[in-house]
Design a protein around this motif. Structure first.
Motif, short mmCIF file in Angstrom:
data_model
loop_
_atom_site.label_atom_id
_atom_site.label_comp_id
_atom_site.label_asym_id
_atom_site.label_seq_id
_atom_site.Cartn_x
_atom_site.Cartn_y
_atom_site.Cartn_z
N ARG A 183 18.95 79.56 20.07
CA ARG A 183 20.43 79.56 20.35
C ARG A 183 21.18 80.82 20.19
N ASN A 184 20.89 81.39 19.22
CA ASN A 184 21.78 82.68 18.74
C ASN A 184 21.38 83.45 19.81
N ASP A 185 20.09 83.71 20.45
CA ASP A 185 19.53 84.56 21.15
C ASP A 185 20.20 84.28 22.78
N SER A 186 20.42 83.04 22.94
CA SER A 186 21.21 82.64 24.07
C SER A 186 22.74 82.88 24.22
N HIS A 187 23.15 82.88 22.98
CA HIS A 187 24.62 83.18 22.86
C HIS A 187 24.58 84.91 23.15
N ARG A 188 23.64 85.44 22.35
CA ARG A 188 23.73 86.85 22.62
C ARG A 188 23.58 87.39 24.20
N TYR A 229 28.67 88.27 29.86
CA TYR A 229 30.02 88.23 30.18
C TYR A 229 30.64 89.49 29.85
N GLN A 230 30.28 90.50 28.91
CA GLN A 230 30.76 91.74 28.88
C GLN A 230 30.39 92.71 30.16
N GLU A 231 29.06 92.52 30.90
CA GLU A 231 28.91 93.17 31.86
C GLU A 231 29.90 92.84 33.07
N LYS A 232 30.32 91.52 33.31
CA LYS A 232 30.85 91.11 34.31
C LYS A 232 32.33 91.29 34.03
N LEU A 233 32.87 91.21 32.68
CA LEU A 233 34.22 91.52 32.50
C LEU A 233 34.28 93.16 32.85
N GLU A 234 33.39 94.26 32.71
CA GLU A 234 33.68 95.53 33.18
C GLU A 234 33.47 95.55 34.41
N LYS A 273 48.23 89.83 51.58
CA LYS A 273 48.06 88.53 51.26
C LYS A 273 46.67 88.29 51.14
N GLN A 274 45.68 89.03 51.67
CA GLN A 274 44.20 88.96 51.54
C GLN A 274 43.56 89.38 50.38
N ILE A 275 44.40 90.15 49.66
CA ILE A 275 43.95 90.74 48.57
C ILE A 275 43.66 89.66 47.48
N CYS A 276 42.50 89.57 46.90
CA CYS A 276 42.17 88.52 45.93
C CYS A 276 40.93 88.73 45.18
N VAL A 277 41.01 88.22 44.02
CA VAL A 277 39.73 88.26 43.12
C VAL A 277 38.99 87.13 43.43
N GLN A 278 37.81 87.10 43.82
CA GLN A 278 37.05 85.73 43.67
C GLN A 278 36.02 85.76 42.66
N ILE A 279 36.10 84.71 41.88
CA ILE A 279 35.05 84.52 40.98
C ILE A 279 34.72 83.05 41.01
N ASN A 280 33.41 82.76 41.07
CA ASN A 280 33.03 81.36 41.23
C ASN A 280 31.71 81.24 40.38
N PRO A 281 32.03 81.22 38.89
CA PRO A 281 30.83 81.00 38.11
C PRO A 281 30.33 79.68 38.17
#
Length: 389
Positions: free
Chosen positions: A32-37, A43-48, A105-113
């Motif tokens: 569990r802890n390793d999965s959270h890590r 998440y941090q990689e995608k946030l950057e 208007k076409q400028i957008c940020v597509q995030i489809n997790p």
């Protein structure tokens, strides 16, 4: 009779179901802890990545807005134009503004997790492994005779030497990353869950690499020994030496290269014997031993606390020099890979042979990728097998 009864009583007293329960829960907690890590790192990689992309979008947005502002200024300040020229200018400028607005208007940020899908077969409780239940080989990764058959796995990746590169594959046998390997022949490799590092062993050096093999370093000031095999526990790195009368060294993972213990013959093996492989599992150390004179070969399992032999299993004699190795299973069971006889044995926690399977190509090493896949390094390829219960 009294000594036998006392022996049974002593063994019964050593059985602690509550400790077994705690150990099992600790393994689940680690998962569990390793999965959270891993999720947090992703998440941090995608946030950057998102922040870098937003910076680009903002720059584009500001450029477009300045362009519209320039057009508006031109419309407001038009002078000395004929009526026809003015009409054409206004029409073309309006079109340019409209096109720029559409582009904005076409400028957008597509995030489809996508939702994380957990393969329940990754954690198996109370299910027995069987060689006969292995699915047919699902994938093969070829390599040449110039490649080392050493492999290391964790829950996600397979580390493999594919001459001239050190390669990282995922469970779908897709190459994730490779780097040129220019050092000595790789004797063995293993994964440390404690440090989240791969260890790579040559005859005279000990290397470590992160999970993505983005950086590779060496452990400084190591003992002047000729190394042959390696394995890790939660606390220690174990190395065996390449010689008749092999020794085993235990190093503290948190204080490398601090030496905690060294075992020599006859505790490890006879002076006429050599250790082909070592593997750690559940406070025991398995040794694959061959006698250089009698050519007898066997697996011996020792307590890591006392180094006393718990049990041994004979593979018979053979003058064939092909490698023999082992791989831990749950419930203190083992797989024994016999390259000389082209066999893989399933051995119980009491040293009894449950079953064996024959390989056409000489098998050299086996390792588990999670709990749902077995990988076997044979003479010319790495073969992956799904595990069915």
């Amino acid at each position: 009779m009294t000594s036998t009864v006392n022996s049974y009583i002593s063994q019964m007293n050593e059985l602690n179901i509550e400790q077994i329960h705690r150990d099992a829960e600790n393994k689940l907690a680690y998962w569990r802890n390793d999965s959270h890590r891993r999720i947090n790192e992703f998440y941090q990689e995608k946030l950057e990545e998102l922040q870098n992309y937003i910076t680009e979008v903002k720059a584009l947005y500001e450029t477009k807005m300045r362009t519209i502002g320039n057009y508006l200024n031109q419309l407001a300040n038009q002078q000395d134009m004929s009526e026809e020229d003015s009409r054409l200018f206004i029409h073309s400028t309006n079109q340019a503004i409209q096109q720029t607005l559409e582009e904005l208007k076409q400028i957008c940020v597509q995030i489809n997790p996508h939702p994380i899908i957990i393969d329940e077969s990754e954690i198996c409780i109370g299910k027995n492994f069987s060689l006969k239940k292995l699915a047919r080989c699902s994938s093969q990764i070829p390599y040449t005779e110039s490649s080392s058959a050493a492999i290391a796995t964790n829950n996600e990746f397979i580390l493999l030497h594919q001459h001239p590169n050190l390669c990282l594959f995922n469970r779908s046998a897709q190459l994730i990353r490779q780097c040129l390997w220019t050092d000595e022949w790789i004797r063995d490799m293993c994964w440390s869950t404690t440090l989240q590092l791969f260890f790579i062993i040559t005859s005279s050096k000990v290397f470590f690499a992160d999970e993505q093999i983005m950086s590779i370093g060496t452990v400084d000031n190591f003992c002047r020994q000729t190394w042959f095999s390696c394995t890790c526990s939660d606390r220690s790195l174990y190395l065996s030496t390449y010689e008749w009368g092999s020794s085993i060294f235990e190093f503290n993972l948190q204080q490398l290269p601090a030496l905690d213990h060294q075992w020599k013959p006859p505790m490890t093996c006879k002076p006429s014997e050599g250790i082909n492989d070592i593997q750690y599992s559940n406070e025991t150390l398995a040794l694959m031993v061959k006698d250089g004179q009698a050519h007898e070969r066997y697996l011996v399992v020792k307590s890591i606390r006392t180094f006393d032999t718990i049990w041994s299993f004979s593979l018979g004699s053979s003058t064939n020099i092909r490698l023999m190795t082992c791989c831990p299973l749950k419930n203190n069971e083992w797989l024994v890979v016999d390259g000389a006889q082209l066999q893989i044995y399933h051995i119980t926690g009491r040293g009894k042979n449950v079953e064996k399977i024959h390989f056409e190509s000489a098998p050299y090493r086996a390792s588990f990728l999670g709990s749902s896949m077995l990988v076997v390094a044979s003479e010319l390829s790495l073969n992956s097998y799904s595990i069915w219960f």
